[in-house]
Design a protein around this motif. Structure first.
Motif, PDB file in Angstrom:
ATOM      1  N   ARG A   8      32.603  47.109  42.566  1.00  0.00           N
ATOM      2  CA  ARG A   8      32.015  46.308  43.774  1.00  0.00           C
ATOM      3  C   ARG A   8      33.399  44.982  43.911  1.00  0.00           C
ATOM      4  NH1 ARG A   8      28.431  46.972  47.939  1.00  0.00           N
ATOM      5  NH2 ARG A   8      30.607  45.551  49.164  1.00  0.00           N
ATOM      6  N   ASP A  31      47.945  41.750  37.882  1.00  0.00           N
ATOM      7  CA  ASP A  31      49.031  41.025  39.126  1.00  0.00           C
ATOM      8  C   ASP A  31      49.625  40.265  39.187  1.00  0.00           C
ATOM      9  OD1 ASP A  31      48.422  43.572  41.276  1.00  0.00           O
ATOM     10  OD2 ASP A  31      46.558  42.279  42.466  1.00  0.00           O
ATOM     11  N   PHE A  32      48.354  39.801  37.591  1.00  0.00           N
ATOM     12  CA  PHE A  32      48.829  37.923  37.604  1.00  0.00           C
ATOM     13  C   PHE A  32      49.950  37.690  36.497  1.00  0.00           C
ATOM     14  CE2 PHE A  32      45.135  37.725  39.696  1.00  0.00           C
ATOM     15  CZ  PHE A  32      44.418  35.932  39.996  1.00  0.00           C
ATOM     16  N   HIS A  33      50.813  37.223  36.568  1.00  0.00           N
ATOM     17  CA  HIS A  33      51.647  36.414  35.340  1.00  0.00           C
ATOM     18  C   HIS A  33      51.189  35.805  34.300  1.00  0.00           C
ATOM     19  CE1 HIS A  33      55.335  36.908  38.048  1.00  0.00           C
ATOM     20  NE2 HIS A  33      54.793  36.039  38.919  1.00  0.00           N
ATOM     21  N   LYS A  34      49.920  34.653  34.447  1.00  0.00           N
ATOM     22  CA  LYS A  34      48.901  34.653  33.263  1.00  0.00           C
ATOM     23  C   LYS A  34      48.366  35.339  32.299  1.00  0.00           C
ATOM     24  CE  LYS A  34      46.643  31.308  35.105  1.00  0.00           C
ATOM     25  NZ  LYS A  34      46.429  29.798  35.953  1.00  0.00           N
ATOM     26  N   GLY A 367      29.299  33.826  49.094  1.00  0.00           N
ATOM     27  CA  GLY A 367      30.978  33.270  49.235  1.00  0.00           C
ATOM     28  C   GLY A 367      31.320  32.748  47.718  1.00  0.00           C
ATOM     29  N   LEU A 370      32.156  33.970  45.345  1.00  0.00           N
ATOM     30  CA  LEU A 370      33.113  35.089  45.434  1.00  0.00           C
ATOM     31  C   LEU A 370      35.036  34.160  45.231  1.00  0.00           C
ATOM     32  CD1 LEU A 370      32.082  37.690  47.661  1.00  0.00           C
ATOM     33  CD2 LEU A 370      32.447  38.051  45.158  1.00  0.00           C
ATOM     34  N   GLN A 371      34.709  33.161  46.114  1.00  0.00           N
ATOM     35  CA  GLN A 371      35.799  31.982  46.182  1.00  0.00           C
ATOM     36  C   GLN A 371      36.154  31.534  44.274  1.00  0.00           C
ATOM     37  OE1 GLN A 371      37.832  29.860  48.766  1.00  0.00           O
ATOM     38  NE2 GLN A 371      35.907  30.495  50.808  1.00  0.00           N
ATOM     39  N   ASN A 374      38.699  33.471  42.445  1.00  0.00           N
ATOM     40  CA  ASN A 374      40.289  33.355  41.709  1.00  0.00           C
ATOM     41  C   ASN A 374      40.978  33.240  40.693  1.00  0.00           C
ATOM     42  OD1 ASN A 374      40.609  34.784  44.691  1.00  0.00           O
ATOM     43  ND2 ASN A 374      41.422  32.640  45.486  1.00  0.00           N
TER      44      ASN A 374
ATOM     45  N   LYS B  17      47.980  41.572  48.042  1.00  0.00           N
ATOM     46  CA  LYS B  17      46.079  41.847  47.639  1.00  0.00           C
ATOM     47  C   LYS B  17      45.507  40.791  45.969  1.00  0.00           C
ATOM     48  CE  LYS B  17      45.460  46.199  49.627  1.00  0.00           C
ATOM     49  NZ  LYS B  17      47.421  46.836  50.063  1.00  0.00           N
ATOM     50  N   LYS B  18      46.223  39.968  45.114  1.00  0.00           N
ATOM     51  CA  LYS B  18      46.171  40.022  43.608  1.00  0.00           C
ATOM     52  C   LYS B  18      44.207  38.421  44.043  1.00  0.00           C
ATOM     53  CE  LYS B  18      48.758  36.731  40.593  1.00  0.00           C
ATOM     54  NZ  LYS B  18      50.083  36.027  41.159  1.00  0.00           N
ATOM     55  N   TYR B  19      44.333  38.409  45.417  1.00  0.00           N
ATOM     56  CA  TYR B  19      42.871  36.664  45.293  1.00  0.00           C
ATOM     57  C   TYR B  19      41.536  37.868  46.343  1.00  0.00           C
ATOM     58  CZ  TYR B  19      46.947  34.231  44.069  1.00  0.00           C
ATOM     59  OH  TYR B  19      48.189  33.837  43.304  1.00  0.00           O
ATOM     60  N   LYS B  20      40.824  37.135  45.912  1.00  0.00           N
ATOM     61  CA  LYS B  20      39.393  38.217  46.401  1.00  0.00           C
ATOM     62  C   LYS B  20      39.488  36.855  47.694  1.00  0.00           C
ATOM     63  CE  LYS B  20      37.157  39.927  42.787  1.00  0.00           C
ATOM     64  NZ  LYS B  20      38.541  40.334  41.626  1.00  0.00           N
ATOM     65  N   THR B  21      40.654  36.180  47.932  1.00  0.00           N
ATOM     66  CA  THR B  21      40.010  35.268  49.369  1.00  0.00           C
ATOM     67  C   THR B  21      41.300  35.890  50.319  1.00  0.00           C
ATOM     68  OG1 THR B  21      41.260  33.503  48.656  1.00  0.00           O
ATOM     69  CG2 THR B  21      38.868  33.257  47.985  1.00  0.00           C
ATOM     70  N   GLN B  23      43.487  32.756  52.624  1.00  0.00           N
ATOM     71  CA  GLN B  23      44.050  30.833  52.873  1.00  0.00           C
ATOM     72  C   GLN B  23      44.647  31.145  54.039  1.00  0.00           C
ATOM     73  OE1 GLN B  23      42.038  30.781  49.707  1.00  0.00           O
ATOM     74  NE2 GLN B  23      43.192  29.005  49.779  1.00  0.00           N
ATOM     75  N   ILE B  91      38.687  32.060  53.581  1.00  0.00           N
ATOM     76  CA  ILE B  91      37.818  33.145  54.065  1.00  0.00           C
ATOM     77  C   ILE B  91      37.891  34.125  52.424  1.00  0.00           C
ATOM     78  CG2 ILE B  91      37.018  32.032  55.592  1.00  0.00           C
ATOM     79  CD1 ILE B  91      38.257  34.970  56.204  1.00  0.00           C
ATOM     80  N   VAL B  92      35.981  34.663  51.931  1.00  0.00           N
ATOM     81  CA  VAL B  92      36.672  35.491  51.075  1.00  0.00           C
ATOM     82  C   VAL B  92      36.814  36.416  51.861  1.00  0.00           C
ATOM     83  CG1 VAL B  92      35.159  37.223  49.678  1.00  0.00           C
ATOM     84  CG2 VAL B  92      34.723  34.737  49.544  1.00  0.00           C
ATOM     85  N   LYS B  95      36.400  42.667  52.288  1.00  0.00           N
ATOM     86  CA  LYS B  95      36.234  43.924  51.264  1.00  0.00           C
ATOM     87  C   LYS B  95      35.386  44.143  50.593  1.00  0.00           C
ATOM     88  CE  LYS B  95      39.818  44.342  48.334  1.00  0.00           C
ATOM     89  NZ  LYS B  95      41.626  45.391  48.302  1.00  0.00           N
ATOM     90  N   TYR B  96      35.185  42.440  50.078  1.00  0.00           N
ATOM     91  CA  TYR B  96      34.310  41.962  48.598  1.00  0.00           C
ATOM     92  C   TYR B  96      32.496  41.430  49.393  1.00  0.00           C
ATOM     93  CZ  TYR B  96      39.075  41.947  46.054  1.00  0.00           C
ATOM     94  OH  TYR B  96      38.962  42.684  45.933  1.00  0.00           O
ATOM     95  N   GLN B 363      52.477  30.795  40.230  1.00  0.00           N
ATOM     96  CA  GLN B 363      52.477  31.899  41.266  1.00  0.00           C
ATOM     97  C   GLN B 363      51.520  32.663  41.022  1.00  0.00           C
ATOM     98  OE1 GLN B 363      56.314  33.939  40.408  1.00  0.00           O
ATOM     99  NE2 GLN B 363      57.434  32.406  41.303  1.00  0.00           N
ATOM    100  N   ASP B 364      50.679  31.833  40.301  1.00  0.00           N
ATOM    101  CA  ASP B 364      48.761  32.883  40.322  1.00  0.00           C
ATOM    102  C   ASP B 364      48.602  31.714  41.564  1.00  0.00           C
ATOM    103  OD1 ASP B 364      49.871  34.857  38.518  1.00  0.00           O
ATOM    104  OD2 ASP B 364      49.337  33.680  36.453  1.00  0.00           O
ATOM    105  N   PRO B 366      46.901  30.421  44.890  1.00  0.00           N
ATOM    106  CA  PRO B 366      47.129  30.485  46.345  1.00  0.00           C
ATOM    107  C   PRO B 366      47.718  29.869  46.752  1.00  0.00           C
ATOM    108  CG  PRO B 366      44.977  31.048  45.177  1.00  0.00           C
ATOM    109  CD  PRO B 366      45.830  30.406  44.166  1.00  0.00           C
TER     110      PRO B 366
END
Lengths: 433, 420
Positions: A8, A31-34, A367, A370-371, A374, B17-21, B23, B91-92, B95-96, B363-364, B366
């Motif tokens: 999910r 996807d991350f550099h870190k 929400g 989920l935010q 990130n 597609k890297k983030y769950k949000t 902006q 916003i989220v 799709k999650y 760059q990681d 947003p």
């Protein structure tokens, strides 16, 4: 190595416990550099009285020693570990809380070298009387800086009322006087007891190849020897509601007074991780329902000028204690705490505590959860707190979904108790501010 | 990818597609003045608090809660010569979420509402809201000064830019200016901002331009008269050093210093300046940290930072007040050491490695990506590929660093003496 897929959320978590007891979790983020690694011991500022590894009697160590130890870990015979991370392109840091000490690095390069440095420096103590003495000046400055921070002083003032005997009321860094007593021997005693791999966890998130990473960690740990693991015995002063300091205050150089209400939890908490996480979630939803930004009660206090944007509440649940604190800047601090007390004690019958509003705030909480995903740091910090056994951060959506009105009612009955409340006020220091 | 939404209003979409949000940022930019800083900050509070359809802060919060805890902030800041007011909605990614929702469309409708239908009636903002927000902003500004590190930094800014009313004013304005603003005046200013500011809309997340362009273009942007201005602020260096001392009831003293660098964002010497700052005080391995804090135990913190929109470098330290002279001397010695080339190859490599690390890390994030994409639009010379950026950093020589270190000139010293 166990692999758990959270389809999910589009996340895959790898976990393993090594023979020496160290628990490892890896969360690849391609996807991350870190890459962010957090190495945590279940040891913080409140763990002052304990039986040292291999001994039989309790000892009491000076206030602020866990934080002092954290500082001293970075200094080695051949120099400063920050420099080593820096040479390897990483930023390193550490922090000490009431119950945990964590060491971390974040990097975009040379992950393997940096991880080896992290494991090796935390697992090779080096303290001498000379280096310990020198550190006292630096930490003394840090303590003074905290003393100049009105919000920090306010938080500890409130804790003093709720935990007058328990070390929770003591500044995490200790005092100038308490750290003066710390010796290299004390540091070794604490280190040997609390930095055993079986009392620690390692969480790594970000850019990585999990199989290689796990092999590398295992290899590093197999080359080191540790004493056999031993259950750690800690001791804390016992407190009853009669010990609470119901009302106290401080004068500080601030422009506006502050009023805070604290509620201390005394009753036992649910024992399983999942139920405990549900309890904390219900608590958080309760405060949002009653006095969160969508509540009419919040609006009327704001409109009356009783509160401003600094008004906030938090519910803290950690190893061995839980409490709530509510308040902020206000012209009428006593009126504010009185009002909050009244709202809490009549919460049962308030229209704010309704099924419809619960559904709304569950949406909001889902929400927000989920935010926050990130942030790799947030994910690592939450996992490393390791408070809820089998239930983790990635179960939060399901936990939020499971909360019903009866959980909120249960929380009110369990926690909102008048003689568990204390009030704390800060007044502007007119002569000096 | 960029698109013109209306006259002088551009849309820039950064698909990832890297983030769950997702902006969305709408940025209004104009020339910085003392007066505008207070007006715009108060306006940002008004726009964030309520609107015509969501007339209370709870109605607003309720709407954001319904949008699965969408985060909405209106903030202001100052960058060089420019004052920015930003509306940011996060916003989220739907799709999650457990159930299908048209959250993106709903989010854009919300932005349209709060931006174009504020709580204004008969030419003035709702008086009750206005009075409260005005008080709260004044309290907020006063409370910033309760934090002694901010107090010291703002006092240094005031001293360093003593000839520029705009530059010595914080981006959030001044309490006494806020006190004199009227509700009509603010409503008038709001319309002026809509008409005259430069506007950019940035969207970052798992979206395409087509997903958002039509809806954003339907906003009532209106006719516009925009004056583009130079974002950089230039101040000539002077020969003397301005000093200010203040005695406050604090335990820890603060010593802050301002230097003229004359080097700006993606100038010829921009990378050499970044390396100098890294060697001098930007990192835990820098000279200020190692020699002033660690070796001499003279400070709890000691660091330097750059403002490349005003050609300035600042040093900030927390010290015991009686050590002022010694710390000043030590700081100058650290700069002199760089001028003299006392920098090992190893430290040079380390500094570049740290700068590379910071660049990639940003760059990681947003918000950092939104900011750097915005700057790429305004300063095309900063639109470098990773390889180009890292190549420029790599090619900085010690001689270039020595040269920029030599050209840095101390202009102002602020000292907060503690008497607690």
């Amino acid at each position: 190595m166990e692999k758990k897929e959270y389809s999910r959320l589009n996340e895959v978590l790898y976990t393993k416990t090594l023979p020496n007891g160290l628990r490892i979790s890896l969360l690849p983020k391609p996807d991350f550099h870190k890459t962010y690694a957090l190495f945590t011991t279940d040891y913080g500022s409140i763990d002052e009285e304990f039986i040292p590894l291999g001994e039989k009697e309790f000892v009491k160590v000076p206030d602020g020693i866990a934080h002092f130890l954290e500082h001293k870990m970075f200094e080695k015979e051949d120099g400063d570990v920050f420099q080593v991370f820096g040479r390897q392109g990483a930023s390193a840091n550490a922090f000490t809380s009431f119950t945990k000490t964590s060491y971390l690095f974040s990097t975009t390069d040379q992950v393997e070298e940096n991880l080896t440095t992290l494991l090796d420096f935390v697992q090779s103590p080096y303290f001498t009387e000379g280096t310990v003495e020198k550190e006292k000046g630096i930490i003394g400055q840090e303590i003074q800086m905290y003393n100049d921070d009105p919000n920090w002083r306010t938080f500890f003032g409130l804790l003093q009322g709720m935990y007058p005997k328990h070390p929770l009321h003591i500044d995490i860094a200790g005092t100038i006087e308490s750290i003066a007593e710390i010796t290299a021997d004390d540091l070794y005693t604490c280190y040997q007891t609390f930095y055993h791999p079986s009392n620690m966890n390692l969480f790594i998130v970000g850019n990585m190849e999990p199989e290689e990473m796990m092999a590398m960690i295992r290899n590093n740990q197999e080359q080191k020897t540790f004493a056999p693991p031993q259950e750690i015995s800690r001791k804390f002063p016992q407190e009853s509601p009669a010990d609470l300091v119901k009302v106290s205050s401080l004068q500080l150089p601030v422009s506006r007074p502050k009023g805070y209400l604290g509620i201390k939890g005394f009753a036992p908490l649910p024992e399983t991780g999942f139920e405990l996480l549900r309890y904390r979630t219900a608590a958080s939803l309760f405060f949002q329902l009653l006095i969160g930004p969508t509540s009419e009660l919040y609006l009327s206090m704001y409109n009356e000028g009783l509160i401003d944007d600094s008004f906030d509440y938090e519910f803290i649940l950690d190893r061995g204690f839980y409490f709530a604190d509510i308040g902020g800047d206000t012209e009428n601090p006593k009126e504010l705490t009185g009002k909050i007390k009244e709202l809490l004690l009549t919460a049962q019958d308030r229209p704010e505590i309704s099924e419809e509003r619960l559904q709304l705030l569950k949406k909001r909480m889902t929400g927000n959860h989920l935010q926050s995903l990130n942030s790799l740091e947030y994910i690592a910090n939450q996992f490393s707190k390791d408070q809820f056994g089998e239930a983790t951060l990635f179960d939060m959506s399901a936990v939020i979904d499971s909360i019903e009105m009866k959980d909120i009612q249960k929380f009110i009955d369990h926690f909102i108790i008048e003689n568990h409340m204390v009030e704390f006020f800060v007044y502007p220091d007119k002569d000096e501010a | 990818m960029s698109l013109v939404l209306a006259e002088n209003i551009n849309l820039h979409v950064i698909p990832t597609k890297k983030y769950k949000t997702i902006q969305i940022m709408i940025r209004f930019a104009t020339e910085m003045t003392r007066e505008k800083a207070s007006l715009r900050t108060l306006l940002s509070s008004m726009l964030e608090t309520n609107s015509r359809h969501y007339p209370t802060s709870t109605a607003m919060s309720k709407k954001l809660s319904e949008m699965y805890g969408a985060r909405f902030n209106v903030g202001t800041n100052k960058k060089g010569n420019v004052h920015q007011l930003n509306l940011v909605l996060s916003i989220v990614n739907p799709k999650y979420l457990p159930h299908e929702t048209a959250l993106l469309e709903e989010g854009l409708m919300f932005l349209n509402e709060v931006l174009f239908s504020p709580n204004i009636k008969d030419g003035q903002f709702d008086l009750a809201t206005f009075g409260r927000e005005k008080n709260n902003l004044q309290s907020y500004i006063n409370s910033v000064y309760d934090d002694k590190q901010s107090h010291a930094a703002l006092s240094l800014q005031e001293l360093y830019f003593s000839d520029s009313e705009a530059q010595k004013t914080p981006g959030f304005g001044k309490a006494e200016d806020v006190a004199s603003i009227t509700s009509e005046e603010l409503a008038t200013y709001y319309l002026k901002m809509l008409r005259e500011d430069t506007v950019d809309v940035m969207v970052l997340g798992d979206v395409s331009t087509e997903d958002v362009a039509e809806q954003l273009a339907s906003f009532a942007w209106g006719e516009r008269a925009v004056a583009e201005n130079d974002q950089m602020y230039y101040q000539k260096p002077h020969g003397d050093v301005l000093e200010k001392k203040e005695t406050l009831p604090v335990k820890q003293g603060k010593l802050n210093m301002g230097y003229h660098t004359g080097i700006y964002f993606h100038d010829e010497n921009y990378f050499a300046m970044q390396v100098f700052n890294g060697l001098f005080g930007g990192f835990p391995h820098s000279k200020l940290f190692v020699n002033v804090r660690e070796k001499e135990s003279m400070a709890y913190y000691a660091s330097s930072s750059l403002d490349t929109f005003r050609g300035m470098m600042t040093v900030q330290t927390g010290i015991d007040s009686q050590n002022r002279e010694k710390v000043l001397r030590l700081i100058e010695e650290q700069r002199q050491a760089v001028i003299d080339g006392q920098v090992s190859d190893e430290v040079m490599l380390q500094t570049k490695a740290m700068l590379k690390n910071h660049y990639l890390l940003s760059q990681d994030n947003p918000n950092a990506i939104l900011e750097s994409e915005y700057l790429k639009l305004k300063f095309p010379q900063s639109a470098l590929t990773d390889a180009q950026w890292l190549g420029k950093l790599e090619s900085v020589t010690l001689e270039e660093v020595q040269q920029v270190a030599k050209n840095v000139r101390l202009q102002a010293i602020y000292f907060m003496e503690g008497n607690a």
